[in-house]
Write a protein that holds these residues in place. Structure first.
Motif, PDB file in Angstrom:
ATOM      1  N   VAL A  67       0.845  -1.197   0.000  1.00 25.41           N
ATOM      2  CA  VAL A  67       0.000   0.000   0.000  1.00 25.41           C
ATOM      3  C   VAL A  67       0.881   1.248   0.000  1.00 25.41           C
ATOM      4  N   LEU A  68       2.004   1.194   0.731  1.00 23.39           N
ATOM      5  CA  LEU A  68       2.924   2.334   0.724  1.00 23.39           C
ATOM      6  C   LEU A  68       3.493   2.558  -0.681  1.00 23.39           C
ATOM      7  N   ASP A  69       3.820   1.473  -1.407  1.00 20.65           N
ATOM      8  CA  ASP A  69       4.267   1.609  -2.798  1.00 20.65           C
ATOM      9  C   ASP A  69       3.201   2.325  -3.638  1.00 20.65           C
ATOM     10  N   ARG A  85       3.456   9.941   5.719  1.00 18.15           N
ATOM     11  CA  ARG A  85       4.745   9.657   6.344  1.00 18.15           C
ATOM     12  C   ARG A  85       5.209   8.252   5.990  1.00 18.15           C
ATOM     13  N   TRP A  86       6.483   8.082   5.840  1.00 17.26           N
ATOM     14  CA  TRP A  86       7.095   6.762   5.753  1.00 17.26           C
ATOM     15  C   TRP A  86       8.588   6.952   5.957  1.00 17.26           C
ATOM     16  N   SER A  87       9.271   5.849   6.250  1.00 15.64           N
ATOM     17  CA  SER A  87      10.723   5.929   6.344  1.00 15.64           C
ATOM     18  C   SER A  87      11.366   4.597   6.000  1.00 15.64           C
ATOM     19  N   CYS A  88      11.138   3.561   6.824  1.00 13.03           N
ATOM     20  CA  CYS A  88      11.961   2.347   6.715  1.00 13.03           C
ATOM     21  C   CYS A  88      11.486   1.387   5.635  1.00 13.03           C
ATOM     22  N   GLN A  89      10.219   1.353   5.338  1.00 15.70           N
ATOM     23  CA  GLN A  89       9.592   0.400   4.408  1.00 15.70           C
ATOM     24  C   GLN A  89       9.724  -1.045   4.878  1.00 15.70           C
ATOM     25  N   MET A  90       9.938  -1.270   6.157  1.00 13.67           N
ATOM     26  CA  MET A  90      10.086  -2.648   6.645  1.00 13.67           C
ATOM     27  C   MET A  90       9.463  -2.836   8.027  1.00 13.67           C
ATOM     28  N   ALA A  91       8.401  -2.116   8.321  1.00 10.99           N
ATOM     29  CA  ALA A  91       7.641  -2.300   9.564  1.00 10.99           C
ATOM     30  C   ALA A  91       8.501  -2.141  10.809  1.00 10.99           C
ATOM     31  N   ILE A  92       9.434  -1.204  10.765  1.00 12.61           N
ATOM     32  CA  ILE A  92      10.318  -0.963  11.902  1.00 12.61           C
ATOM     33  C   ILE A  92      10.139   0.446  12.469  1.00 12.61           C
ATOM     34  N   CYS A  93      10.028   1.453  11.603  1.00  7.58           N
ATOM     35  CA  CYS A  93      10.031   2.830  12.107  1.00  7.58           C
ATOM     36  C   CYS A  93       8.677   3.262  12.664  1.00  7.58           C
ATOM     37  N   GLY A  94       7.601   2.603  12.213  1.00  4.73           N
ATOM     38  CA  GLY A  94       6.273   2.936  12.713  1.00  4.73           C
ATOM     39  C   GLY A  94       5.660   4.189  12.119  1.00  4.73           C
ATOM     40  N   SER A  95       6.196   4.668  11.001  1.00  2.92           N
ATOM     41  CA  SER A  95       5.726   5.938  10.437  1.00  2.92           C
ATOM     42  C   SER A  95       4.489   5.818   9.557  1.00  2.92           C
ATOM     43  N   CYS A  96       4.270   4.660   8.949  1.00  4.00           N
ATOM     44  CA  CYS A  96       3.312   4.582   7.839  1.00  4.00           C
ATOM     45  C   CYS A  96       1.969   3.993   8.254  1.00  4.00           C
ATOM     46  N   GLY A  97       1.512   4.306   9.467  1.00  6.86           N
ATOM     47  CA  GLY A  97       0.208   3.830   9.888  1.00  6.86           C
ATOM     48  C   GLY A  97      -0.920   4.599   9.212  1.00  6.86           C
ATOM     49  N   ARG A 105      -3.510  -0.082  10.001  1.00  7.49           N
ATOM     50  CA  ARG A 105      -2.456  -0.998   9.556  1.00  7.49           C
ATOM     51  C   ARG A 105      -1.255  -0.202   9.057  1.00  7.49           C
ATOM     52  N   LEU A 106      -0.104  -0.874   8.995  1.00  7.58           N
ATOM     53  CA  LEU A 106       1.082  -0.274   8.402  1.00  7.58           C
ATOM     54  C   LEU A 106       1.008  -0.410   6.885  1.00  7.58           C
ATOM     55  N   GLY A 107       1.197   0.694   6.179  1.00  5.22           N
ATOM     56  CA  GLY A 107       1.106   0.653   4.722  1.00  5.22           C
ATOM     57  C   GLY A 107       2.201  -0.162   4.070  1.00  5.22           C
ATOM     58  N   CYS A 108       3.375  -0.222   4.709  1.00  2.05           N
ATOM     59  CA  CYS A 108       4.479  -0.966   4.094  1.00  2.05           C
ATOM     60  C   CYS A 108       4.363  -2.457   4.334  1.00  2.05           C
ATOM     61  N   GLU A 109       3.473  -2.849   5.233  1.00  4.31           N
ATOM     62  CA  GLU A 109       3.384  -4.264   5.610  1.00  4.31           C
ATOM     63  C   GLU A 109       2.222  -4.965   4.923  1.00  4.31           C
TER      64      GLU A 109
HETATM   65  S1  FES Z   1       7.695   2.805   6.575  1.00  5.97           S
HETATM   66 FE1  FES Z   1       8.497   2.255   8.554  1.00  5.97          FE
HETATM   67  S2  FES Z   1       6.911   1.076   9.448  1.00  5.97           S
HETATM   68 FE2  FES Z   1       6.218   1.411   7.399  1.00  5.97          FE
END
Ligand code: FES
Length: 281
Positions: A67-69, A85-97, A105-109
């Motif tokens: 979804v983030l893509d 917002r986004w940063s890590c693209q791997m469900a680590i930074c918590g930015s893309c809720g 949900r997290l958009g990158c996950e």
């Molecule tokens: S971009 Fe970091 S948790 Fe989704």
């Protein structure tokens, strides 16, 4: 508009007006296009006075399109003013809720393929004020987190030994799961009590308090206890458990809150039996 996410990292690529930054993989470039989906994105510019509305975009997607893509593809190809917002693209930074079809949900996950044939509705996290489009105001949460002293408090009477603050694997396991919280705030969007009692400390902040209280290196529980035991502390929680269902890291904030209630009750009992002896755990 703040450009700092919940973990304090800058996210200039995703949340600045008109700047796409280093792009997440775009659907067309990432994999074979399997179809297109209608993505309905909430747009909102509070400074204009206009009401929020859903804007539709047709987005190509492939097997690996998150979804983030999809949001990044919209920003890069259709509307560079879209803010998120986004940063890590791997469900680590918590930015893309985001709220994805009404679920936090997290958009990158999460992948577009799971929402095909669509439409997919993307809205900002519930229970937060919106700064712009999908960007929410994190300041109230930051205040709640700071209130629980979310760091190790050393014993003032015992200076740190040379090798540092050692801990056994068993002592680490006592708080490990709670330390997995990434402050993505999906739990605050899922919690009905956060929506009703806006000053409620909330799942992630209480979990942070419990995480440090259970840490053998910490001596800050007497500082945190009055915060947890206040009217806006842990008591608004009615144990619905939606926070634990929403958590993408398996943290189980509902369990942390119940453990904190037990600790507060034990402190009451201790004070009743031995008044004026302080509030040990
Ligand atoms: S971009 Fe970091 S948790 Fe989704």
């Amino acid at each position: 508009m703040s450009d700092e996410n919940a973990c304090g990292a800058s996210c200039s690529g995703g949340c600045q007006d008109g700047a796409s930054g280093t792009s997440a993989q775009t659907p067309a470039a990432a994999s074979t296009v399997l179809g297109t989906i209608t993505v309905e994105v909430q747009r909102y510019r509070p400074d204009t006075g206009a009401a929020p509305y859903l804007q539709q975009f047709e987005v190509p997607w492939g097997q690996d399109t998150s979804v983030l893509d999809a949001l990044t593809w919209i920003k890069d190809n259709l509307d560079s003013s879209l803010a998120f917002r986004w940063s890590c693209q791997m469900a680590i930074c918590g930015s893309c809720g985001f709220m994805l079809n009404g679920v936090p949900r997290l958009g990158c996950e999460h992948f577009v393929r799971d929402y095909a044939p669509g439409p997919l509705r993307v809205e900002p996290l519930e229970n937060f004020a919106v700064e712009r489009d999908l960007v929410v105001d994190l300041e109230p949460f930051m205040g709640k987190l700071a209130a629980v002293t979310p760091y190790l408090v050393p014993d003032p009477d015992v200076p740190l030994a040379g090798p540092g603050n050692l801990q056994t694997p068993e002592q680490m396991l006592a708080y490990h799961d709670y330390a997995m919280c990434i402050n993505c705030l999906l739990c605050y969007s899922a919690c009905p009590q956060v929506g009703l009692a806006t000053d409620f400390l909330g799942p992630a902040a209480v979990t942070a308090a419990v995480r440090y209280n259970r840490d053998s290196r910490d001596h800050g529980d007497a500082v945190r206890l009055p915060i947890l035991d206040s009217a806006d502390g842990l008591w608004p929680c009615t144990f619905v458990g939606a926070c634990s269902t929403a958590c993408p890291k398996g943290v189980d904030p509902a369990a942390a809150i119940q453990q904190a209630k037990a600790s507060v009750a034990a402190s009451w009992a201790f004070e009743f039996v031995l008044p004026h002896h302080g509030a040990d755990r």
